[in-house]
Enzyme design. Structure first.
Site, PDB file in Angstrom:
ATOM      1  N   ASP A   8       6.106   2.540   1.588  1.00  0.00           N
ATOM      2  CA  ASP A   8       5.337   2.014   1.444  1.00  0.00           C
ATOM      3  C   ASP A   8       4.571   1.890   3.196  1.00  0.00           C
ATOM      4  O   ASP A   8       5.466   2.112   4.393  1.00  0.00           O
ATOM      5  CB  ASP A   8       6.171   0.175   2.036  1.00  0.00           C
ATOM      6  CG  ASP A   8       5.497  -1.094   2.252  1.00  0.00           C
ATOM      7  OD1 ASP A   8       4.095  -0.768   3.155  1.00  0.00           O
ATOM      8  OD2 ASP A   8       5.606  -2.472   2.288  1.00  0.00           O
ATOM      9  N   HIS A   9       3.288   1.897   3.094  1.00  0.00           N
ATOM     10  CA  HIS A   9       2.812   2.662   4.394  1.00  0.00           C
ATOM     11  C   HIS A   9       2.362   2.019   5.452  1.00  0.00           C
ATOM     12  O   HIS A   9       2.329   1.831   6.376  1.00  0.00           O
ATOM     13  CB  HIS A   9       0.921   3.843   3.749  1.00  0.00           C
ATOM     14  CG  HIS A   9       1.151   4.843   4.764  1.00  0.00           C
ATOM     15  ND1 HIS A   9       1.021   5.179   5.597  1.00  0.00           N
ATOM     16  CD2 HIS A   9      -0.255   5.549   4.079  1.00  0.00           C
ATOM     17  CE1 HIS A   9       0.667   5.922   6.496  1.00  0.00           C
ATOM     18  NE2 HIS A   9      -0.465   6.436   5.212  1.00  0.00           N
ATOM     19  N   ARG A  10       2.556   0.246   5.370  1.00  0.00           N
ATOM     20  CA  ARG A  10       3.239  -0.592   6.762  1.00  0.00           C
ATOM     21  C   ARG A  10       3.569  -0.330   7.252  1.00  0.00           C
ATOM     22  O   ARG A  10       3.354  -0.274   8.511  1.00  0.00           O
ATOM     23  CB  ARG A  10       2.851  -1.420   5.821  1.00  0.00           C
ATOM     24  CG  ARG A  10       1.484  -2.283   4.770  1.00  0.00           C
ATOM     25  CD  ARG A  10       1.648  -3.375   3.754  1.00  0.00           C
ATOM     26  NE  ARG A  10       3.329  -4.099   3.439  1.00  0.00           N
ATOM     27  CZ  ARG A  10       3.465  -4.340   2.809  1.00  0.00           C
ATOM     28  NH1 ARG A  10       3.258  -6.035   3.048  1.00  0.00           N
ATOM     29  NH2 ARG A  10       4.918  -4.658   2.401  1.00  0.00           N
ATOM     30  N   PRO A  62       0.778  -1.235  -0.317  1.00  0.00           N
ATOM     31  CA  PRO A  62       0.077  -0.047   0.646  1.00  0.00           C
ATOM     32  C   PRO A  62       0.633   1.409   0.376  1.00  0.00           C
ATOM     33  O   PRO A  62       1.183   1.850   0.910  1.00  0.00           O
ATOM     34  CB  PRO A  62      -0.723  -0.420   1.358  1.00  0.00           C
ATOM     35  CG  PRO A  62       0.146  -1.130   2.455  1.00  0.00           C
ATOM     36  CD  PRO A  62       0.696  -1.500   0.894  1.00  0.00           C
TER      37      PRO A  62
END
Ligand code: CAO
Length: 648
Positions: free
Chosen positions: A620-622, A444
């Site tokens: 990477d928004h994680r 994401p």
């Protein structure tokens, strides 16, 4: 047309077993072996198959009824029904000529002196035919090889149980055979004793399962033990593994769910302890005695799983081709309440439904159950598929909550519209496509944009041109960007990280390796410059030049492309005002660089012409939050805009 009363077969002595599904209706035309009802004990769900093909003329049962062996299920009218024997063990009373090739041991041809057959010897169960060694017209002797069978444990020759001339071969490659199945019809010459004698298979016949599988025996170590598959299971597929290394389990806890073509059962632990190794995986085929887990810290388990005699047997309802033969419900353990599928998530479905879902590629977890106690019915699976098809046809995508997955790409006939040329993709192009697709789907990503003022940097770089030429190095903005990124990666450690393999941890790197996306004749390659933070501008320029050349010459080694922490993808020489680069997993961020342009920038008093470099940072928004990105990006832009800050 004859009529037959269908009764509940031998269900291992279990009494009052609940009917949880009626799979047919009056008027239905059914095949032999088609499921009529599904019954459920506290340990197993079993399909009761129809003993013959025909038409259902009456159904005596309803969902919720409690049944025992011999209870009437309904009436069947049909050509095959008269020949089908009762599930009871008595020999078939009327072995009339039209009887199909029934593998009954009490061979009906015993009185004939000219016809017989050769059958699969004892000890064989559900073994696949991998070779048929005889043909019609062959004259064979007792003991000759008639076929080769394979189980997951062995490959064995099937010897002829009788001699004679082959008049019909009853098997084909791929068939699954069990003891007493007829392999071939024979014409016995010279009055030799035919089938009646031959039917009981020679005891010496090789039995595929005879060579014991990976030692189910209990380890000699005092604190180590194993838990094994209980008796009765044969070649049953693991559809769920319910434990993991490190789990502490009690005797009777469910370890896995197995499925045969007729039943779904849970495998209980036959010892307690801490799981030190899980020896099975989804898709494995297991039989009695196979080790499921290794344990420590418990009293060693009894050598064999020893199912309790009182266990309600889901095995072998006996109508002719005895279907659920391999399935034995888990042994009952005193005091252990073990609800069916209690740990099998919410997916509660019988074997026929599971098979149906698998055939259609449906994940049962996505299907809404309408059956009793949340059981998924065949219609539920069908309705789920119907809805998907309807949605797809309507041209829309399914709702996110529908769990529709990724709709397939439609195929196109490009040649319909004009001349085309199809060129195969290079290996690297295919690999890049696969990696990009994977990263796009898994990560994401968010992309943030900013411009760095490189007016001073460019003046400095141009001032170094003569020296660069002397050194034989091409000095582009790239080495400056490498240095600036290394500084930012050291300042904001979340960017110099990767998601742990367990998906539940973050790995922070103490080294700073940066990849450079390079366009090459064979596709996109990303050589990695190691320890960028420890290298000076000239060294970085030289190394970047060398690696890019190596990439374009097709000379990169795998190690040249490994170990990256972050990537710079520069399209600056090509143009464009911005793009959104795809994160190069397992890295968590990538910098996209576009073409620098002179722009009027307000300096507080007036517009000033400044050389602005458009940057795009995908992350990477994680692992990284917007605020982290803000800090990293602001710092990065500040050092690019004023490279003196790199000295600080
Ligand atoms: N703005 C303006 N000019 C730029 C520039 C920028 N951002 N970046 C480089 N230039 C100039 C260079 O200074 C050089 O000009 P001079 O010779 O006058 O100095 C010229 O463009 C050519 O540079 P280059 O492309 O040879 O070298 P580089 O170090 O800038 O880039 C490399 C090397 C390998 C990154 C680049 O050639 C390349 O292959 N890029 C493709 C990246 C790619 O395809 N990424 C995937 C996109 S989607 O993720």
């Amino acid at each position: 047309m004859s009529s037959q009363t269908i009764t509940v077969p031998d269900i291992g002595g279990a009494e009052g077993v609940e009917v949880i599904e009626i799979c047919v209706a009056v008027g239905d035309t059914v095949e032999a072996e088609q499921s009529l009802i599904v019954i459920e004990t506290d340990k197993a769900t079993v399909d009761v198959p129809c003993p013959a093909a025909g038409k259902i003329t009456d159904i005596k049962l309803s969902v919720g009824d409690k049944v025992s062996e011999g209870d009437v299920i309904g009436e069947l009218a049909g050509e095959g029904s008269a020949a089908a024997p009762e599930p009871a063990a008595e020999p078939a009373p009327a072995p009339v000529a039209e009887a199909p090739a029934a593998p009954a041991a009490a061979a009906p041809v015993a009185t004939s002196t000219s016809a017989g057959n050769t059958v699969v010897p004892e000890g064989v169960e559900d073994a696949e035919v991998i070779e048929v060694s005889i043909a019609v017209g062959d004259v064979i002797e007792e003991g000759d090889t008639v076929a080769v069978l394979e189980t997951d444990k062995a490959t064995v020759d099937v010897p002829a149980t009788s001699g004679g001339k082959v008049t019909a071969v009853k098997i084909s490659v791929g068939d699954k055979l069990s003891s007493d199945d007829v392999v071939a019809d024979l014409e016995v010459s010279g009055g030799a004793a035919p089938a009646a004698e031959a039917a009981p298979a020679p005891a010496a016949a090789p039995v595929p399962v005879a060579e014991a599988p990976a030692a189910p025996a209990v380890s000699a170590e005092p604190v180590a033990s194993v838990s094994t598959v209980p008796d009765g299971a044969d070649d049953a597929e693991v559809i769920e593994v319910l434990v993991a290394v490190g789990d502490t389990i009690s005797e009777g806890d469910d370890l896995a769910v197995l499925e045969t073509d007729k039943a779904t059962v849970e495998v209980p632990a036959n010892a307690a302890g801490k799981v030190t190794a899980v020896k099975i995986a989804v898709g494995d085929k297991l039989s009695s005695g196979d080790v499921v887990v290794e344990l420590e810290g418990s009293a060693p388990a009894a050598a064999a799983p020893a199912p309790a005699a009182a266990a309600p047997q889901a095995s072998a309802p006996a109508p002719v081709a005895a279907p659920a033969k391999a399935v034995q419900p888990a042994p009952e353990h005193a005091g252990v309440k073990n609800e069916l599928f209690s740990k099998s998530t919410e997916v509660y479905a019988g074997p026929a439904v599971r098979t149906h879902a698998r055939d259609l590629g449906v994940d049962l977890a996505d299907v809404k159950a309408t059956g009793p106690r949340g059981r998924i019915l065949k219609e539920d699976v069908d309705n789920y598929v119907k809805n998907l098809v309807k949605t797809a046809k309507a041209g829309g995508t399914a709702k996110v909550t529908d769990g529709a997955g990724i709709p397939p790409m439609p195929k196109h006939d490009f040649a319909k519209f004009g001349e085309v040329e199809t060129v195969a993709m290079s290996k690297i192009q295919k690999l890049t496509a696969m990696n990009m697709h994977r990263n796009w789907l898994h990560i994401p990503a968010v992309t943030q944009f900013d411009d760095a003022d490189i007016t001073d940097l460019e003046a400095f770089r141009k001032g170094l041109k003569a020296e660069a030429e002397k050194r034989g190095v091409k000095l582009t903005p790239l080495p400056f960007l490498l240095k600036a990124c290394a500084a930012a990666l050291k300042a904001e450690k979340k960017f110099n990280a990767s998601l742990g393999n367990d998906g539940e941890s973050v790995v922070y790197k103490k080294y700073v390796n940066i990849g450079i996306a390079a366009d090459t004749p064979v596709g996109l390659l990303v050589p990695v410059i190691k320890d960028v933070d420890k290298k000076g501008l000239w060294e970085l320029a030289e190394e970047a030049n060398a690696l890019i050349k190596k990439a374009r010459d097709g000379k990169l080694s795998p190690s040249d492309m490994q170990g990256g922490c972050f990537t710079i993808s520069s399209l600056g020489a090509m143009g464009g005002t911005g793009f959104t680069p795809i994160v190069n997993a397992p890295e968590v961020a990538i910098l996209g660089v576009s073409k620098a342009q002179m722009k009027p920038i307000w300096n507080g008093k007036e517009f000033e012409p400044r050389n602005m470099l458009p940057l795009a940072l995908s992350y990477d928004h994680r692992v990284i939050n917007g605020a982290d990105c803000g800090k990293f990006f602001t710092y990065l832009v500040s050092v690019i805009s004023d490279v003196r800050r790199l000295l600080l």
